[in-house]
Design a protein around this motif. Structure first.
Motif, PDB file in Angstrom:
ATOM      1  N   LEU A  28       0.825  -1.210   0.000  1.00 34.52           N
ATOM      2  CA  LEU A  28       0.000   0.000   0.000  1.00 34.52           C
ATOM      3  C   LEU A  28       0.860   1.260   0.000  1.00 34.52           C
ATOM      4  CD1 LEU A  28      -2.608  -1.103   2.693  1.00 34.52           C
ATOM      5  CD2 LEU A  28      -3.122  -0.680   0.273  1.00 34.52           C
ATOM      6  N   ASP A  29       0.337   2.331  -0.584  1.00 37.99           N
ATOM      7  CA  ASP A  29       1.020   3.618  -0.520  1.00 37.99           C
ATOM      8  C   ASP A  29       0.945   4.209   0.886  1.00 37.99           C
ATOM      9  OD1 ASP A  29       1.193   3.148  -3.204  1.00 37.99           O
ATOM     10  OD2 ASP A  29       0.240   5.019  -3.838  1.00 37.99           O
ATOM     11  N   PHE A  30      -0.184   3.932   1.590  1.00 33.98           N
ATOM     12  CA  PHE A  30      -0.376   4.529   2.912  1.00 33.98           C
ATOM     13  C   PHE A  30      -1.364   3.682   3.700  1.00 33.98           C
ATOM     14  CE2 PHE A  30      -2.160   7.648   5.930  1.00 33.98           C
ATOM     15  CZ  PHE A  30      -0.979   8.141   6.473  1.00 33.98           C
ATOM     16  N   MET A  31      -1.113   3.595   4.996  1.00 35.47           N
ATOM     17  CA  MET A  31      -2.015   2.822   5.853  1.00 35.47           C
ATOM     18  C   MET A  31      -2.022   3.458   7.235  1.00 35.47           C
ATOM     19  SD  MET A  31      -1.768  -1.236   6.781  1.00 35.47           S
ATOM     20  CE  MET A  31      -2.695  -2.008   8.103  1.00 35.47           C
ATOM     21  N   VAL A  32      -3.208   3.730   7.740  1.00 32.95           N
ATOM     22  CA  VAL A  32      -3.349   4.275   9.085  1.00 32.95           C
ATOM     23  C   VAL A  32      -4.245   3.350   9.896  1.00 32.95           C
ATOM     24  CG1 VAL A  32      -5.234   5.809   8.340  1.00 32.95           C
ATOM     25  CG2 VAL A  32      -4.054   6.259  10.481  1.00 32.95           C
ATOM     26  N   CYS A  33      -3.841   3.060  11.139  1.00 35.20           N
ATOM     27  CA  CYS A  33      -4.592   2.162  12.012  1.00 35.20           C
ATOM     28  C   CYS A  33      -4.953   2.875  13.304  1.00 35.20           C
ATOM     29  CB  CYS A  33      -3.769   0.920  12.353  1.00 35.20           C
ATOM     30  SG  CYS A  33      -3.406  -0.144  10.949  1.00 35.20           S
ATOM     31  N   VAL A  34      -6.185   2.708  13.749  1.00 36.16           N
ATOM     32  CA  VAL A  34      -6.595   3.125  15.086  1.00 36.16           C
ATOM     33  C   VAL A  34      -6.611   1.859  15.920  1.00 36.16           C
ATOM     34  CG1 VAL A  34      -8.406   4.169  16.484  1.00 36.16           C
ATOM     35  CG2 VAL A  34      -7.960   5.040  14.178  1.00 36.16           C
ATOM     36  N   ASP A  35      -5.608   1.697  16.773  1.00 41.66           N
ATOM     37  CA  ASP A  35      -5.426   0.440  17.496  1.00 41.66           C
ATOM     38  C   ASP A  35      -4.465   0.661  18.658  1.00 41.66           C
ATOM     39  OD1 ASP A  35      -4.401  -2.443  18.020  1.00 41.66           O
ATOM     40  OD2 ASP A  35      -5.977  -2.728  16.526  1.00 41.66           O
ATOM     41  N   PRO A  36      -4.689  -0.013  19.790  1.00 42.34           N
ATOM     42  CA  PRO A  36      -3.798   0.184  20.934  1.00 42.34           C
ATOM     43  C   PRO A  36      -2.527  -0.656  20.886  1.00 42.34           C
ATOM     44  CG  PRO A  36      -5.609  -1.246  21.561  1.00 42.34           C
ATOM     45  CD  PRO A  36      -5.878  -0.806  20.151  1.00 42.34           C
ATOM     46  N   TYR A  37      -2.357  -1.517  19.874  1.00 39.53           N
ATOM     47  CA  TYR A  37      -1.207  -2.415  19.848  1.00 39.53           C
ATOM     48  C   TYR A  37      -0.472  -2.353  18.515  1.00 39.53           C
ATOM     49  CZ  TYR A  37      -2.762  -4.740  24.140  1.00 39.53           C
ATOM     50  OH  TYR A  37      -3.119  -5.019  25.437  1.00 39.53           O
ATOM     51  N   LEU A  38       0.821  -2.663  18.579  1.00 31.82           N
ATOM     52  CA  LEU A  38       1.610  -2.936  17.388  1.00 31.82           C
ATOM     53  C   LEU A  38       1.503  -4.445  17.175  1.00 31.82           C
ATOM     54  CD1 LEU A  38       3.462  -1.723  15.253  1.00 31.82           C
ATOM     55  CD2 LEU A  38       5.373  -1.982  16.828  1.00 31.82           C
ATOM     56  N   ASN A  39       0.543  -4.834  16.365  1.00 31.93           N
ATOM     57  CA  ASN A  39       0.215  -6.254  16.236  1.00 31.93           C
ATOM     58  C   ASN A  39       0.493  -6.773  14.840  1.00 31.93           C
ATOM     59  OD1 ASN A  39      -1.967  -5.443  14.614  1.00 31.93           O
ATOM     60  ND2 ASN A  39      -3.418  -5.491  16.305  1.00 31.93           N
ATOM     61  N   GLU A  40      -0.073  -7.932  14.505  1.00 32.10           N
ATOM     62  CA  GLU A  40       0.211  -8.595  13.244  1.00 32.10           C
ATOM     63  C   GLU A  40      -0.203  -7.762  12.037  1.00 32.10           C
ATOM     64  OE1 GLU A  40       0.131 -11.123  16.618  1.00 32.10           O
ATOM     65  OE2 GLU A  40      -1.534  -9.943  15.802  1.00 32.10           O
ATOM     66  N   THR A  41      -1.182  -6.880  12.207  1.00 32.05           N
ATOM     67  CA  THR A  41      -1.647  -6.023  11.118  1.00 32.05           C
ATOM     68  C   THR A  41      -1.049  -4.633  11.199  1.00 32.05           C
ATOM     69  OG1 THR A  41      -3.741  -7.226  10.925  1.00 32.05           O
ATOM     70  CG2 THR A  41      -3.701  -4.979  10.072  1.00 32.05           C
ATOM     71  N   THR A  42      -1.094  -4.011  12.371  1.00 33.49           N
ATOM     72  CA  THR A  42      -0.633  -2.627  12.489  1.00 33.49           C
ATOM     73  C   THR A  42       0.858  -2.477  12.255  1.00 33.49           C
ATOM     74  OG1 THR A  42      -0.315  -2.757  14.894  1.00 33.49           O
ATOM     75  CG2 THR A  42      -2.494  -2.126  14.111  1.00 33.49           C
ATOM     76  N   ARG A  43       1.621  -3.558  12.328  1.00 32.05           N
ATOM     77  CA  ARG A  43       3.061  -3.471  12.053  1.00 32.05           C
ATOM     78  C   ARG A  43       3.327  -3.030  10.616  1.00 32.05           C
ATOM     79  NH1 ARG A  43       5.415  -9.145  10.533  1.00 32.05           N
ATOM     80  NH2 ARG A  43       3.592 -10.147   9.574  1.00 32.05           N
ATOM     81  N   HIS A  44       2.305  -3.110   9.751  1.00 37.84           N
ATOM     82  CA  HIS A  44       2.447  -2.666   8.365  1.00 37.84           C
ATOM     83  C   HIS A  44       2.010  -1.209   8.173  1.00 37.84           C
ATOM     84  CE1 HIS A  44       3.344  -6.733   7.185  1.00 37.84           C
ATOM     85  NE2 HIS A  44       2.157  -7.192   7.562  1.00 37.84           N
ATOM     86  N   ARG A  68       4.747  -6.063  18.644  1.00 36.46           N
ATOM     87  CA  ARG A  68       5.179  -5.889  20.031  1.00 36.46           C
ATOM     88  C   ARG A  68       4.100  -6.431  20.960  1.00 36.46           C
ATOM     89  NH1 ARG A  68       6.955   0.471  20.132  1.00 36.46           N
ATOM     90  NH2 ARG A  68       8.269   0.466  18.242  1.00 36.46           N
ATOM     91  N   LEU A  69       4.051  -7.739  21.036  1.00 33.31           N
ATOM     92  CA  LEU A  69       3.119  -8.431  21.917  1.00 33.31           C
ATOM     93  C   LEU A  69       3.937  -9.483  22.656  1.00 33.31           C
ATOM     94  CD1 LEU A  69       0.227  -8.854  19.327  1.00 33.31           C
ATOM     95  CD2 LEU A  69       0.212  -7.298  21.269  1.00 33.31           C
ATOM     96  N   ALA A  70       4.602  -9.027  23.714  1.00 30.05           N
ATOM     97  CA  ALA A  70       5.626  -9.851  24.348  1.00 30.05           C
ATOM     98  C   ALA A  70       5.067 -11.168  24.878  1.00 30.05           C
ATOM     99  CB  ALA A  70       6.300  -9.059  25.467  1.00 30.05           C
TER     100      ALA A  70
END
Length: 744
Positions: free
Chosen positions: A408-424, A698-700
């Motif tokens: 993707l050219d750009f991706m914005v996430c509203v989420d409290p975690y750096l997870n499997e999806t938001t890491r992108h 970042r989900l230790a």
């Protein structure tokens, strides 16, 4: 040490239990069920008891992240983050058009106050046809069935569990889910009360679940054949003269008898794996019970025939005389004003670019999002706004989407975690903790088995400079509207409030006809623009005070004075005020649905008893993928393993803990086996929402028990054609014992 106690409604599942939260120096030290809560009366599940752990999770993001050129993230201020979002989204729309931006909304959207109140306006302002949500991974078949039958895709009939004499549950495990599309606090207590008063509980499921353990009878069905079972039940009812004509207000009763004619119990028995005599007994018991209700959920929706099954659940409720009556099924009723469709339901107003899948309820199937990202050409999705969703673990063939998102050219996430999806993501905007947000169940109040109204103020104040969830979303609306992200976020709520008041005061025959909108607005109460908007919704709702015209009615000030909530009584029959089909009748045989019966008939005749099929599994301590980073919700039965019947395990030489390789059409996983006598032979079961420990997340704690993603096996090319819903149950797979794990 300063210790205090606060009350709040739990936001972690659809049960909406009341909580009593103890804080010491503003840190949560204990969470208990609130015995004074009017709805849950002290009930609490392990998820709610761990709410403080969610609040204090050290991996929870507290500031925005913006991606660096080298691929890492920098923590930045909020103004800088919103400016980056504005540049990124605007750059894509100006170059490629509005449809180049896709919007995805995840399951948590229904669990907060702010998210559902902004999603509709955000969709409208983005102006894109590329709207996706967890609905096409879960509930859309119910919406399509209700849309064609009643005219409103959100008019869900709910089992009246507190008054029914007989409950038939298909493809659902409410003892662990706490209910789904059915808000029921203390489900275990209510099911036990059903049996204690002499009622009967029957569970149809390929797996003997905790709900089946409680039941009078467990019927192990072949996955994906619930529609055939329900057709066999309907056929029996007609053939034996037990079907009841619902009379005026309904269309298609005689046609229905014709439609089910080729699906006798003896015809469907082999395909379902259920003896014909059992099918007929299920039908007779429903007909003989003083009151009865049929309930079907995820296991019936996420199949190739999810819409047909959802339609048949309601058909059986209707022709047994249990529709829109106490003890049967009744339409939910929110105490606040809700937005109803402007016109009767229809689908296919537009289609997806690559696979030409029809729009349903304003959305395209999430199963085709990867197609839209990967396929070049005009209209290609080049930016994604992902609200509260973990697409990589939630979507069919999620590994493909995992590979597509970096393109993707750009991706914005509203989420409290750096997870499997938001890491992108290019930008991550983390919302505040649930304890720092006000709460009112905008969506779930309308699915509640009992009418009630409860408002929870924030348990703890926001940190200085920390925007509320409402402000984050309002600024996204400003950006989508072509305005500056630095504008006034309250202007969004103010504009929506003004629009609602003008309509309420100007509509002919309305109770507030002729009142001055500005004067009404001055009467609204609340600590901010969002709360004043909620106050307006409460006042205009069926239980509202109508600005003094209905003394004793609801408003926000009253709910704040009654922190344990207000009980408004049981659900009531109200078919005539809900149904809004073009004919004004409940349509028993909508052509859009019955037209799919020949496909089901053909599939029934080609089903092969050999091979394995995969189903998903609900876990009491899991909330999809949200909860696996919480240590108190780990271990015990909350683990990722492949359940396999002891019969199949013995045949394959598999023992407990052995690694097995499972292959689907889309991919494969290696996972520990768990032989069990609770599963029908030929069926395998994996829990949903696992597959953690990926580079860049970042989900230790979750990384210590990563599990595997079921959606590495599902095939995004296979959907229920009527609703576009992904198929997670009845997925053909191959399994074999192996010695080594595959590399991640």
């Amino acid at each position: 040490m300063l210790e205090r106690t606060a009350t709040r409604v739990c936001p972690l599942c659809e049960a909406t239990c009341g909580l009593s939260i103890t804080l010491s120096d503003e840190v949560v030290t204990r969470v208990k069920g609130n015995r004074d809560d009017v709805f849950s009366k002290g009930y609490l599940c392990p998820k709610g008891a761990s709410l403080g752990r969610f609040d204090s999770d050290p991996d929870r993001l507290t500031a925005p992240l913006v991606r660096r050129p080298d691929g890492g993230f920098d923590e930045v201020g909020w103004a800088e983050a919103f400016a980056a979002v504005e540049r990124g989204l605007r750059g894509v729309t100006e170059r490629y058009g509005k449809d180049a931006v896709a919007l995805y909304m995840g399951n948590p959207v229904i669990h907060t106050l702010a998210l559902p109140l902004y999603m509709l306006v955000l969709r409208e302002r983005l102006g894109t046809r590329n709207v996706y949500s967890s609905t096409t991974l879960d509930t859309m078949p119910k919406s399509v069935a209700c849309g064609w039958m009643y005219g409103d895709p959100l008019a869900f009939p709910l089992p009246d569990i507190d008054r029914t004499d007989h409950l038939l549950v298909l493809g659902a495990n409410p003892m662990e889910s706490n209910g789904s599309l059915w808000t029921v606090a203390d489900m275990p207590g209510r099911l036990k009360a059903l049996r204690a008063r002499g009622g009967r509980l029957v569970v149809v499921d390929p797996r003997r679940t905790r709900t089946a353990d409680l039941a009078d009878e467990h019927v192990p069905i072949r996955p994906g054949t619930d529609a055939l079972l329900l057709l066999g039940i309907a056929h029996t009812l007609f053939e034996e003269g037990l079907a009841k004509d619902p009379g005026p207000g309904f269309a298609g009763f005689d046609e229905l008898a014709v439609q089910v004619k080729g699906f006798a119990a003896e015809d469907v028995a082999d395909a379902c794996g259920i003896p014909a005599g059992t099918v007929r007994t299920l039908a007779r018991e429903l007909a003989a019970a003083p009151t009865a209700a049929v309930y079907g959920r995820l296991g019936t929706c996420t199949t190739e025939f999810g819409t047909l099954t959802s339609w048949l659940v309601d058909v059986v409720n209707i022709i047994t005389g249990n529709f829109d009556r106490p003890g049967g099924v009744l339409f939910g009723e929110a105490p606040h004003a809700t937005r109803r469709p402007a016109e009767p339901f229809r689908t296919g107003r537009w289609h997806s670019r690559v696979r030409a899948l029809p729009e349903t309820n304003g959305e395209l199937p999430t199963a085709t999002l990867a197609d839209e990202i990967e396929t070049p050409g005009e209209g290609q999705v080049r930016a994604l706004l992902c609200i509260a969703g973990n697409l990589v673990l939630a979507s069919p063939q999620g590994e493909r989407l995992d590979r597509a998102l970096p393109g993707l050219d750009f991706m914005v996430c509203v989420d409290p975690y750096l997870n499997e999806t938001t890491r992108h993501a290019s930008v991550i905007l983390p919302p505040p903790s649930a304890l720092e947000s006000p709460h009112y169940d905008v969506v779930l109040a309308g699915r509640s088995v009992r009418r009630n109204a409860r408002f929870s103020p924030p348990v703890r104040a926001l940190a200085p400079g920390r925007p509320s969830e409402a402000e984050i979303l309002a600024r996204l609306v400003l950006i989508a509207s072509g305005k500056s992200a630095a504008g006034d976020p309250d202007s969004v709520d103010e504009a929506l409030t003004d629009l609602t008041l003008r309509a309420a005061a100007g509509r002919p025959g309305a109770p507030l006809r002729g009142r001055e909108p500005a004067a009404l607005k001055r009467e609204l109460t609340g600590d901010n623009a969002l709360e004043r908007r909620l106050d307006l919704m409460l006042r205009l709702g069926p239980a509202g005070d109508l600005f003094g015209k209905r003394p004793g009615g609801l408003n926000l000030a009253l709910l704040k004075e009654t922190p344990n909530g207000i009980d408004l009584g049981p659900l009531r029959p109200r078919r005539e005020e809900v149904v809004m089909t073009a004919s004004g009748l409940v349509e028993l045989c909508p052509p859009a649905i019955t037209g799919d019966l020949p496909r089901l008939d053909a599939r029934m005749r080609e089903l092969d008893a050999g091979g394995f099929v995969l189903i998903s599994r609900r876990q009491l301590k899991s909330v999809n993928s949200w909860s696996h980073n919480i240590a108190t919700l780990s271990g015990g039965t909350n683990r990722c393993s492949l359940e396999i019947s002891t019969e199949d395990a013995g045949r394959l030489g598999v023992t407990a803990g052995d690694l097995v390789r499972v292959r689907g059409r889309a991919g494969e996983v290696v996972v520990p086996a768990e032989p069990t006598d609770r599963l029908r032979a030929g069926v395998l079961s994996l829990p949903y929402g696992w597959g953690h420990g990926r580079r860049g997340s970042r989900l230790a704690h979750a990384a210590t028990q990563p599990g595997v993603s079921m959606n590495a096996l599902t095939d995004s090319s296979v959907v229920d054609p009527l609703s576009g819903t992904a198929v997670f149950n009845g997925v053909p797979v191959h399994v074999e014992r192996t010695e080594a794990e595959t590399e991640r």
